[in-house]
Design an enzyme around this catalytic site. Sequence first.
Site, PDB file in Angstrom:
ATOM      1  CD  GLU A   1      79.305  83.407  61.336  1.00  0.00           C
ATOM      2  OE1 GLU A   1      80.329  83.617  60.674  1.00  0.00           O
ATOM      3  OE2 GLU A   1      78.506  84.303  61.675  1.00  0.00           O
TER       4      GLU A   1
ATOM      5  CG  ASP B   1      78.905  90.980  56.621  1.00  0.00           C
ATOM      6  OD1 ASP B   1      79.260  90.450  55.547  1.00  0.00           O
ATOM      7  OD2 ASP B   1      77.734  90.998  57.009  1.00  0.00           O
TER       8      ASP B   1
END
Lengths: 348, 348
Positions: free
Chosen positions: A64, A235
Amino acid sequence: MTDPGKLALVPFVSVDHMMQIVHRIGIETMLKGLADAIEDDFRRWESFDKTPRIASHSAEGVIELMPTSDGENYGFKYVNGHPKNWKGGRQTVTAFGVLAEVATGYPLMLSEMTILTALRTAATSAMAARHLAPDGARTMAIIGNGAQSEFQALAFKAICGIDAIRLYDIDREATEKAVRNLTGTGLAITTHPTPEDAMEGAQVVTTATADKRNQQILTDNMVGSGLHINAVGGDCPGKTELAEAILHRSDIFVEYPPQTRIEGEIQQLAPDHPVTELWEVITGRTPGRTSAAQITLFDSVGFAIEDFSALRYVHSLLPETGLYVELDMLADPDDPRDLFGMLLRAAP
Amino acid sequence: MTDPGKLALVPFVSVDHMMQIVHRIGIETMLKGLADAIEDDFRRWESFDKTPRIASHSAEGVIELMPTSDGENYGFKYVNGHPKNWKGGRQTVTAFGVLAEVATGYPLMLSEMTILTALRTAATSAMAARHLAPDGARTMAIIGNGAQSEFQALAFKAICGIDAIRLYDIDREATEKAVRNLTGTGLAITTHPTPEDAMEGAQVVTTATADKRNQQILTDNMVGSGLHINAVGGDCPGKTELAEAILHRSDIFVEYPPQTRIEGEIQQLAPDHPVTELWEVITGRTPGRTSAAQITLFDSVGFAIEDFSALRYVHSLLPETGLYVELDMLADPDDPRDLFGMLLRAAP
């Protein structure tokens, strides 16, 4: 070797330098400094460019990029999440990041962020708890005693006045490691055979488990009135820690709803389930905890602004610590339009 | 100083190392190697994750992240564009990038990319011209003699057999700089008082001007039949170089339509104006040039896959050249779940 000009050089904070910075500043002081930096940036939330992280998914994990900007500085973090990496002796999550100057686009600092992310995650949790935990909370249970657990314990000590930590992990070795690491920190540490036992008498519970699936680390009957839940491990999509019933009994606080609805505990809920943005509590726009009996839940997933704050904070420490090296990362020709000439003149 | 394990180290190619690599390999050989690497990746276009760049705009410029992945490797480039940077002695465009392994998320290399972007842009242009320029093209005009011009000249020499370069720039000093830099390369270099004069007898014209506005560097009557136009400078919203009428007379080839429609010359056209994707020409799915009279236009804006190819190519040169240093960029605890213990043990 050509001699790069000053403009070509970018300070680089290595893993070793980051660890030296932590010890130089003191880990609790640094956690407090990070919490204050993050709170300051949440307070001016509306001045930031916000975007959900840009993810590249694969069978093995995700890579990411998390960019943000406040108009003066720009920051991004590169972070991977590869649950099976530990089998090859690698971290499941590693990260590095860059802080840059918006006016010129030039990077101001490149930094390791594996350790820094661990610190900022704990600092964010404790900063949120400063606004949400019941008054006088002194005891925290930590369910899941992996890489994040000790950082959470020390952040809650430094920032929220927690002085007793009750540990539980399905893996006894993880708990033993956490006990070893927290010995001598001034925290009263106890270990417990079950999560229920660990939570007895705790005003705060932190869940920080590693398994990437929908779990019920906390079931509904484990959560009594007045508790503050700091849910750190849920998460990413498909990874949650709390029974859905708990969410319906809690007032839920999140960082950035568009991201949390995909990644957080609230992925279990309807997309319009009411949540409060943490920055609204910090600015006083919305109340945080309003009664002693209320169950508050910080559904933490980690947001780019926290990394930005952490990079700014570390960058501010560079002059006093000198704990960095300079990298020749940007081409710096005498005449900016003569990049080719610079290359020619570098011929051996 | 703790001793980082091997897994913690990431090879870093500095600006100086990149220049040494270019001289070690030879600039023309390297441009050919880059063109081949880019062509190989365009040939397997469909196996890539593609996304338009992620841009953060400000009054002064833009900072962009350009990620892509082929499922085995992941790459991204950080690049800024700040037209007024030269006033402060800075580059208007600087860049760096990272190549990573998808299976672990671990970075394989951090590299400067200011020089590498200049090389890959020229290599992409020449690679496209290999498919689109008229047979036997030997003369190229270059309108705009800034930082990219010499790279274009050498790439077209190495890859397309161009042996004569006709230079024009509104700024005579830029042209003189290009002449100096290209002397001794084996190219016949001439300078010209007007763009029209520079284009006389040229089979290829490259436009690479710097002004960020909608210009008409080429007007309609300057473009005769059979020409290949390599339009490099029209590469962001509000920045074009060609009169719209030229576009209507040309067969237009682009890298990635969703990006080019926003950034390229074709931002002047209707959003459904027909264009051909370069990868389709390379794979033989669509013809490139089909007649000697046809005007072909490569509307180049620069795409993430070209940076990915360039990073892969440079990474492949590291073992033979040894021209890099290793950075302690990733935390590497003995026990991946014991990040805190590693930090503790680093105490001085």
